[in-house]
Design a protein around this motif. Structure first.
Motif, PDB file in Angstrom:
ATOM      1  N   GLY A   6       0.442 -57.346 -26.768  1.00  0.00           N
ATOM      2  CA  GLY A   6       0.587 -56.997 -28.171  1.00  0.00           C
ATOM      3  C   GLY A   6       1.614 -57.831 -28.900  1.00  0.00           C
ATOM      4  N   THR A   7       2.507 -58.481 -28.152  1.00  0.00           N
ATOM      5  CA  THR A   7       3.535 -59.311 -28.774  1.00  0.00           C
ATOM      6  C   THR A   7       3.000 -60.699 -29.103  1.00  0.00           C
ATOM      7  N   SER A   8       2.380 -61.364 -28.122  1.00  0.00           N
ATOM      8  CA  SER A   8       1.853 -62.712 -28.353  1.00  0.00           C
ATOM      9  C   SER A   8       0.463 -62.706 -28.960  1.00  0.00           C
ATOM     10  N   GLY A   9      -0.270 -61.597 -28.763  1.00  0.00           N
ATOM     11  CA  GLY A   9      -1.640 -61.512 -29.255  1.00  0.00           C
ATOM     12  C   GLY A   9      -2.666 -62.104 -28.306  1.00  0.00           C
ATOM     13  N   GLU A  10      -2.204 -62.712 -27.195  1.00  0.00           N
ATOM     14  CA  GLU A  10      -3.140 -63.322 -26.259  1.00  0.00           C
ATOM     15  C   GLU A  10      -3.748 -62.270 -25.325  1.00  0.00           C
TER      16      GLU A  10
ATOM     17  N   ALA B  45     -11.435 -63.736 -25.266  1.00  0.00           N
ATOM     18  CA  ALA B  45     -10.283 -63.849 -24.367  1.00  0.00           C
ATOM     19  C   ALA B  45      -9.709 -65.268 -24.347  1.00  0.00           C
ATOM     20  N   ASP B  46      -8.387 -65.346 -24.206  1.00  0.00           N
ATOM     21  CA  ASP B  46      -7.707 -66.634 -24.048  1.00  0.00           C
ATOM     22  C   ASP B  46      -7.763 -67.125 -22.607  1.00  0.00           C
ATOM     23  N   VAL B  47      -7.832 -66.185 -21.666  1.00  0.00           N
ATOM     24  CA  VAL B  47      -7.917 -66.502 -20.246  1.00  0.00           C
ATOM     25  C   VAL B  47      -9.035 -65.662 -19.629  1.00  0.00           C
TER      26      VAL B  47
END
Length: 304
Positions: free
Chosen positions: A189-193, A215-217
């Motif tokens: 929730g902090t980085s959004g990733e 998804a980023d990963v």
């Protein structure tokens, strides 16, 4: 937020205890370029001290020894494992729960209603643990709503139902129910990733495709290289697809799927002992590298 791969192999690990395939035999003899792997599980933490286990492998004690962060030693008896979330009720994902029986308080256990039912009746692990630490069962809904798991307050977990079978011992093995098997979107929730985790993935439904695209990963099913891999080696009478896994190669395989995904990292996990990608110098590894696909190994860390 850190995601640590505790185990990267499929059920049985690598090498598998009773297998003398070229991979397992070669690893034992030191004649192939490969490393041992334990059965698949990951851990998620925001602060490096409190960890959520996603699946509890039969190899959990070895995984704890190999990852000192899971044993922060804040008291005479202590553990960094704050809770466990289960993706399904398969033996290689749940029997590690029994090794947590010395816990002083009931273990928070997040799972779908179908998984909790199988673990209370067909494979009664939760009933057994009731005679030890006890289980604090927390049912997971698959209605599209995300959940948080204390003390990971800045992280959300979104279950994504997968089309798959319940375990062989389930009373509805041949009558699949939504919730028998889930994928999981884990979002910082902090980085959004976010990361999408699905160690058992046999079919790319529209809902799964959408989750993977966001998804980023991606940390997804790497069980078999080819659909008939275990048949051809005389290791099974079933294809990868019959066992609920999408092979990497061939039309519609995982390589094709991952090629169309925008994620910055694409990683295969839950790798069967028969899969040639376990060998660092295998031509199949070169194919994966050409497509920007990584192969998970125990101890790998992912930052979100």
């Amino acid at each position: 937020m850190k995601i640590r791969i505790l185990g990267s192999a499929a059920g049985g690990g690598f090498p598998q205890w009773n297998c003398n395939c070229a991979n397992c035999d070669g690893l034992r003899k030191g004649s192939i370029d490969a490393v041992a792997r334990t059965q698949s599980s990951i851990a998620v933490s925001e602060n490096g001290s409190d960890w959520l286990l996603v699946n509890a492998s039969p190899d959990i004690l070895a995984q704890i020894r190999a990852n000192p962060a899971l044993q922060p030693a804040r008291a005479v008896r202590d553990s960094g494992i704050c809770a466990v979330l289960l993706m399904d009720a398969q033996i290689d994902h749940v029997t590690g729960l029994l090794m947590l029986r010395e816990r002083a308080t009931p273990l928070p256990l997040y799972a779908t209603a179908q998984v909790l039912a199988d673990l209370s009746q067909a494979l009664p692990i939760t009933r057994v643990l009731g005679h030890y630490c006890g289980i604090d069962a927390r049912p997971i809904a698959i209605d599209g709503a995300a959940l948080t798991i204390p003390p990971l307050h800045a992280t959300t977990f979104l279950p994504v139902p997968l089309r798959s079978k319940a375990p062989p011992y389930s009373p509805h093995r041949d009558d699949p129910h939504p919730g028998d098997n889930i994928g999981l979107t884990i979002r910082n929730g902090t980085s959004g990733e976010s990361l999408f985790y699905a160690p058992g993935l046999g079919e790319i439904t529209p809902q799964v495709e959408a989750a993977m695209r966001r998804a980023d990963v991606l940390l997804v099913d790497g069980t078999c290289w080819s659909d008939d891999e275990m048949l051809a080696m005389g290791l099974s009478r079933k294809t990868a697809r019959m066992m609920g896994h999408l092979a990497q190669s061939g039309p519609g395989g995982m390589i094709e799927v991952l090629d169309r995904m925008p994620a910055r990292r694409k990683i295969l996990i839950h790798i069967n002992n028969s899969n040639p990608i376990l060998r660092e110098d295998a031509p199949q590894r070169a194919v994966l590298a050409a497509h920007g696909i990584e192969v998970a190994v125990d101890g790998m860390e992912i930052d979100l």
